[in-house]
Design a protein around this motif. Sequence first.
Motif, PDB file in Angstrom:
ATOM      1  N   ALA A 315      -0.752   3.712  -6.513  1.00 47.56           N
ATOM      2  CA  ALA A 315      -1.168   5.098  -6.725  1.00 47.56           C
ATOM      3  C   ALA A 315      -1.692   5.706  -5.434  1.00 47.56           C
ATOM      4  N   PHE A 316      -2.481   4.940  -4.686  1.00 48.92           N
ATOM      5  CA  PHE A 316      -3.067   5.477  -3.453  1.00 48.92           C
ATOM      6  C   PHE A 316      -1.975   5.802  -2.442  1.00 48.92           C
ATOM      7  N   ARG A 317      -0.939   4.981  -2.375  1.00 48.96           N
ATOM      8  CA  ARG A 317       0.164   5.267  -1.455  1.00 48.96           C
ATOM      9  C   ARG A 317       0.886   6.549  -1.861  1.00 48.96           C
ATOM     10  N   GLU A 318       1.016   6.770  -3.163  1.00 48.98           N
ATOM     11  CA  GLU A 318       1.645   8.012  -3.632  1.00 48.98           C
ATOM     12  C   GLU A 318       0.817   9.225  -3.240  1.00 48.98           C
ATOM     13  N   TRP A 319      -0.525   9.088  -3.264  1.00 46.20           N
ATOM     14  CA  TRP A 319      -1.399  10.204  -2.917  1.00 46.20           C
ATOM     15  C   TRP A 319      -1.379  10.509  -1.423  1.00 46.20           C
ATOM     16  N   THR A 320      -1.445   9.462  -0.626  1.00 46.79           N
ATOM     17  CA  THR A 320      -1.723   9.635   0.810  1.00 46.79           C
ATOM     18  C   THR A 320      -0.591   9.235   1.739  1.00 46.79           C
TER      19      THR A 320
END
Length: 335
Positions: A315-320
């Motif tokens: 999820a964090f990779r999708e955000w940032t």
Amino acid sequence: MVNIIELAHVVDILDGFARKDVVDSALRSAGLDRKMLSEGTGFVSYAAEAVILESVARAIGDRHLGARVGQAFDYLAYGAYANYVLGAPDLRIALDRGRRALSLTHPGSEIVIRRTDTHVVVGRDSKGMSVVGHRHLDEGALFVISKVVRYFLGADWRPDWFELPDVHSDDKSKLADLLGAPVRTGAQSPYVALRPGDLDTRNPHPLQSRKTITLGDLGALMGVEPIQSIEGAVLQIMRAHLPTSVLSESKVAAHLAIGPRSLQRALRAEGTSYRTIRSMLIEEQAREMLQKSDIPVERIAGMLGYKEPKSFRRAFREWTGSSPKSFRGNRNANT
């Protein structure tokens, strides 16, 4: 909604009426703890405050705990808001200032001033609040309103009467003794009766400050923004619980004293959803925790509601566009 500034002061007062473990248990029953109150800003729901008061009241056997808390409440605990209201040149302007700025202490409520044939009646309308324990908030509000009036009219002032929505017949005389004036029932909200001429009373001891506080200054001085929407209310409630926990949709709805479907409809009408708000907050919190702490990524994932760290990393990779480790590494490289 109630400002955390007020709720923290109420908890301090409750510590004088009950054991610390009793108050802590009441906080937990409302989904809160002392750390949230000492470190947080913004708002929590009236439902949460009502649950806390009701829990402590039942534990110590005090049906009128709200009135006693209101009696002990220090209006100056509101800080900049109190300075703004009590710095008014007369009582009429003070009440108007309180009415206009109430969104900074009690968003969703309003100060109501109505005229009878002989009196001006001042109250706080919390929009038909019917949560468990609301009577404690109603009884406490009478004292808070009266403290503003007494600031102008003197400590010995008593209203000609008070009004409350519902009071058991056995409690009416007890409340009248506590409040120092007759109690009338059947009102929609708690009210205090003043004589029209009282409104023109000049401020006998205006608060001194280096500059005049304007309505525009208040939000920044209190560290909050007025809530203008259901989305704003959801954001404030969820932020008050972060990073300790991420509230579910049903728990957010309970804090707002509405059902989950009502919350869904209200958010849909504003073009958003609980899932969208939750995702935004988790991303915001994840960035902050990675930037400002050395908490292991696995623990951050758990704190933000992820059962598996790999799900959080994805999820964090999708955000940032980067992994949590790389994001934190960039922080270290820039310091």
